[in-house]
Design a protein around this motif. Sequence first.
Motif, PDB file in Angstrom:
ATOM      1  N   THR A  36       1.947   9.841  -5.448  1.00  0.00           N
ATOM      2  CA  THR A  36       2.563  11.160  -5.264  1.00  0.00           C
ATOM      3  C   THR A  36       3.338  11.567  -6.515  1.00  0.00           C
ATOM      4  OG1 THR A  36       2.756  10.792  -2.880  1.00  0.00           O
ATOM      5  CG2 THR A  36       4.161  12.491  -3.848  1.00  0.00           C
ATOM      6  N   THR A  37       4.094  10.636  -7.058  1.00  0.00           N
ATOM      7  CA  THR A  37       4.858  10.910  -8.282  1.00  0.00           C
ATOM      8  C   THR A  37       3.919  11.245  -9.442  1.00  0.00           C
ATOM      9  OG1 THR A  37       6.570   9.368  -7.552  1.00  0.00           O
ATOM     10  CG2 THR A  37       6.561   9.980  -9.882  1.00  0.00           C
TER      11      THR A  37
ATOM     12  N   VAL B  11       3.494   1.598 -10.039  1.00  0.00           N
ATOM     13  CA  VAL B  11       3.063   2.010 -11.378  1.00  0.00           C
ATOM     14  C   VAL B  11       1.573   2.324 -11.394  1.00  0.00           C
ATOM     15  CG1 VAL B  11       2.714   1.204 -13.752  1.00  0.00           C
ATOM     16  CG2 VAL B  11       4.910   0.815 -12.617  1.00  0.00           C
ATOM     17  N   THR B  12       0.762   1.450 -10.791  1.00  0.00           N
ATOM     18  CA  THR B  12      -0.685   1.695 -10.772  1.00  0.00           C
ATOM     19  C   THR B  12      -1.013   2.979 -10.020  1.00  0.00           C
ATOM     20  OG1 THR B  12      -1.002   0.312  -8.799  1.00  0.00           O
ATOM     21  CG2 THR B  12      -1.256  -0.754 -10.929  1.00  0.00           C
ATOM     22  N   GLY B  13      -0.326   3.222  -8.897  1.00  0.00           N
ATOM     23  CA  GLY B  13      -0.572   4.453  -8.146  1.00  0.00           C
ATOM     24  C   GLY B  13      -0.250   5.687  -8.957  1.00  0.00           C
ATOM     25  N   ALA B  14       0.892   5.652  -9.658  1.00  0.00           N
ATOM     26  CA  ALA B  14       1.312   6.813 -10.449  1.00  0.00           C
ATOM     27  C   ALA B  14       0.355   7.075 -11.611  1.00  0.00           C
ATOM     28  CB  ALA B  14       2.732   6.596 -10.967  1.00  0.00           C
ATOM     29  N   LEU B  15       0.029   6.036 -12.367  1.00  0.00           N
ATOM     30  CA  LEU B  15      -0.794   6.223 -13.564  1.00  0.00           C
ATOM     31  C   LEU B  15      -2.244   6.556 -13.220  1.00  0.00           C
ATOM     32  CD1 LEU B  15       0.595   3.388 -15.886  1.00  0.00           C
ATOM     33  CD2 LEU B  15       1.150   5.831 -15.887  1.00  0.00           C
TER      34      LEU B  15
ATOM     35  N   LEU C 237       0.834  -1.206   0.000  1.00  0.00           N
ATOM     36  CA  LEU C 237       0.000   0.000   0.000  1.00  0.00           C
ATOM     37  C   LEU C 237       0.871   1.259   0.000  1.00  0.00           C
ATOM     38  CD1 LEU C 237      -2.735  -1.062   2.586  1.00  0.00           C
ATOM     39  CD2 LEU C 237      -2.826  -1.181   0.095  1.00  0.00           C
ATOM     40  N   THR C 238       1.994   1.204   0.724  1.00  0.00           N
ATOM     41  CA  THR C 238       2.912   2.336   0.739  1.00  0.00           C
ATOM     42  C   THR C 238       3.488   2.578  -0.651  1.00  0.00           C
ATOM     43  OG1 THR C 238       3.499   1.913   3.050  1.00  0.00           O
ATOM     44  CG2 THR C 238       5.029   3.250   1.754  1.00  0.00           C
ATOM     45  N   ALA C 239       3.818   1.488  -1.360  1.00  0.00           N
ATOM     46  CA  ALA C 239       4.337   1.625  -2.724  1.00  0.00           C
ATOM     47  C   ALA C 239       3.315   2.319  -3.617  1.00  0.00           C
ATOM     48  CB  ALA C 239       4.694   0.250  -3.285  1.00  0.00           C
ATOM     49  N   THR C 240       2.047   1.988  -3.435  1.00  0.00           N
ATOM     50  CA  THR C 240       0.986   2.639  -4.209  1.00  0.00           C
ATOM     51  C   THR C 240       0.958   4.137  -3.922  1.00  0.00           C
ATOM     52  OG1 THR C 240      -0.310   0.607  -4.037  1.00  0.00           O
ATOM     53  CG2 THR C 240      -1.465   2.578  -4.772  1.00  0.00           C
TER      54      THR C 240
END
Length: 418
Positions: free
Chosen positions: A278-279, A326-330, A270-273
Amino acid sequence: MPTKESGDAEVRLGSRFRRLFGATLVSSIGTGMHTAALPLLALQSTGSPMALSFVVMAAEVPWVLLSLHAGVVVDRLDRRRVMVWADLGRFAVLVALAVLIVTAQVNMVWLVLTAFLLGVGQVFFDLAAQAAIPDFVTRDPRSLAKANGRIAAAESNGEDFVGPPLGSALFGVWNFLPFAGNALSFAASGLLIFSIGADTKPKETLEAPRKSVRSDMVEGIRWLFGNRALRTLATVSCLGNVAATAQFAMLALLAMEVLGLPDFGFGLLLTATAVGATTGGLGAAAASKRFGPGTVMLTGKAGVGAAILVLGLTANAWVAAAMMMVTGALMTAEKVVVSTLRQQIVPDGLLGRVLSSSRLVVMAGGPVGAALGGILASVFGVQVSYVAAGAFLILVALLFYPLLNNRAMMRATDDSGR
């Protein structure tokens, strides 16, 4: 070499927006804190899984029950005041809960009521903040994209990155602390919003004879579905939410059964997301300017689909963490682009109602995705649900290309300016 006029660095958002950004960040941290701490309090106070499910459900119900009404309020009143009252209301609710905790009077009824009232405050604050961005900056697409990107980054950092671990850590020290700290966060957010000067621009809705609440809601819905670009954006976002909810609903199971991660490792996913989000939020404006909003949306949708597909095919935790980033960024970049396009297309006096109608359509995909993800995981295995969700998103990107490419989006914004 970019010129001074075209460079994103030269876009100035002003002190009013900076205070909105600060308030959103502080408020989002508070939301993240009680998102983690309330379920823990429910389990500690009742020991019942049903209490936990009721608390989680109560926090989501306000979006279904009140989003359309909130859109009317946001369009009729000063949006700054709506945000202040939402923060003050959540502050009062959390002070009351803190008193109940100290006096050992907490029960399931109070917990469900608290979750519901906090959800109500979030509905009004989020819609008012999103509708207020053009008031605090301009409708220039560069300013809107930059502002939306920073708001998305603030929400992601607060609700997903800082708030939940802070709330759970404080709960472990003393269950009173996260809720007291949460109350202070909403008080600080309200003060920041209050310090912003009131908007002196008359709202379009106030210049016309006042309509009934029902008429105002219907006008917002008709505006959404009567505009092809907005209708397409809402439809695609809803379909994307089906796949995203299916992914996140089954993530704990994937982490445990396939990746072999402990509870702490699941939290790191979840932190990676959140790091990716943020990016994506901070880079969305530059990406949209460089490649065009349509390309960012379509590439983002297909890219998220590919990342989810890989999640269904890998058993490596590091690869999975990279895909979550990647999913979080996109997904966040897509969100910024869609928000910017809506703010460009919709007149100011209708923005709150159209935003709330769009949010209701998008959220309708959530329960569908959760149910489909659970069914596929139960019948075929958890990895199959990820493969299916990823392939579905890639197909959505291909099917909607004619309606979401750069030319179509440029035509939609040009038509709205006439």
